[in-house]
Design a protein around this motif. Structure first.
Motif, mmCIF file in Angstrom:
data_model
loop_
_atom_site.group_PDB
_atom_site.id
_atom_site.type_symbol
_atom_site.label_atom_id
_atom_site.label_comp_id
_atom_site.label_asym_id
_atom_site.label_seq_id
_atom_site.Cartn_x
_atom_site.Cartn_y
_atom_site.Cartn_z
ATOM 1 N N MET A 1 0.794 -1.193 0.011
ATOM 2 C CA MET A 1 0.135 -0.159 -0.077
ATOM 3 C C MET A 1 0.846 1.207 0.120
ATOM 4 N N GLU A 2 0.396 2.266 -0.890
ATOM 5 C CA GLU A 2 1.079 3.505 -0.786
ATOM 6 C C GLU A 2 0.013 4.616 -0.713
ATOM 7 N N ILE A 3 -0.107 5.630 0.453
ATOM 8 C CA ILE A 3 -0.856 6.623 0.552
ATOM 9 C C ILE A 3 -0.276 8.015 0.316
ATOM 10 N N ASP A 4 -0.997 8.652 -0.469
ATOM 11 C CA ASP A 4 -0.528 10.331 -0.691
ATOM 12 C C ASP A 4 -1.457 11.136 -0.084
ATOM 13 N N VAL A 5 -1.031 11.893 0.795
ATOM 14 C CA VAL A 5 -2.159 12.764 1.510
ATOM 15 C C VAL A 5 -1.956 14.212 1.388
ATOM 16 N N LYS A 6 -2.773 15.087 1.504
ATOM 17 C CA LYS A 6 -2.876 16.410 1.407
ATOM 18 C C LYS A 6 -3.892 16.853 2.811
ATOM 19 N N PRO A 7 -3.941 17.989 3.066
ATOM 20 C CA PRO A 7 -4.925 18.339 4.181
ATOM 21 C C PRO A 7 -6.238 17.668 4.081
ATOM 22 N N ASN A 8 -6.918 17.592 2.923
ATOM 23 C CA ASN A 8 -8.189 17.418 2.700
ATOM 24 C C ASN A 8 -8.777 16.384 1.564
ATOM 25 N N LEU A 9 -7.478 15.733 1.000
ATOM 26 C CA LEU A 9 -7.359 14.798 -0.162
ATOM 27 C C LEU A 9 -6.425 13.644 0.053
ATOM 28 N N LEU A 10 -6.744 12.331 -0.320
ATOM 29 C CA LEU A 10 -6.033 11.269 0.086
ATOM 30 C C LEU A 10 -6.150 10.581 -1.127
ATOM 31 N N SER A 11 -4.956 9.873 -1.665
ATOM 32 C CA SER A 11 -5.109 8.893 -2.612
ATOM 33 C C SER A 11 -4.467 7.596 -2.272
ATOM 34 N N SER A 12 -4.828 6.682 -2.465
ATOM 35 C CA SER A 12 -4.625 5.278 -1.964
ATOM 36 C C SER A 12 -4.283 4.426 -3.005
#
Length: 132
Positions: free
Chosen positions: A102-113
């Motif tokens: 798993m990889e998770i990219d995160v911004k304050p109000n957005l997430l991409s998994s």
């Protein structure tokens, strides 16, 4: 064509996906992923919170009529921060009894998994919007 991975964080694919690390678990600079998230396809909401030494993404709402996922489905994520906005590791889907990278990219109000099976041959990416 590859198989859908899990209900919540990965839309019946890596669902659940959800998909959450607290500041104490992550590095100081890493953006936390705990909270309530809506999946980009509108089919589920997950709560991401600590569960023991890991982080769990649990379905708290599923669009009526979905047969491949249910409220309570949980993805246990064993991820660590790689940078301020990225986590990586493994996730275990309790319902399907499958483990994904798993990889998770995160911004304050957005997430991409992104979750993968078979050494990256079968992958699924899901976007998420923070609700809380």
């Amino acid at each position: 064509m590859f198989r859908t991975i899990a209900p919540s964080l990965f839309s019946s694919a890596l669902a659940a996906l959800p998909l959450a690390l607290l500041a104490p678990i992550a590095t100081e600079a890493a953006t936390p992923i705990t909270g309530v998230w809506a999946r980009g396809d509108g089919n589920a909401h997950v709560r991401i919170e600590p569960c023991g030494a890991n982080v769990c993404a649990t379905n708290i709402w599923v669009k009526p009529g979905r047969k491949d996922e249910a409220v309570g489905d949980t993805l246990v994520m064993m991820v660590k921060p790689e940078s301020e906005k990225r986590y990586a590791g493994k996730a275990y889907d309790k319902r399907r009894k499958l483990t994904y990278s798993m990889e998770i990219d995160v911004k304050p109000n957005l997430l991409s998994s992104r979750g993968c099976l078979l050494a990256g041959l079968a992958c699924k990416s899901i976007s998420w919007r923070r609700l809380q």
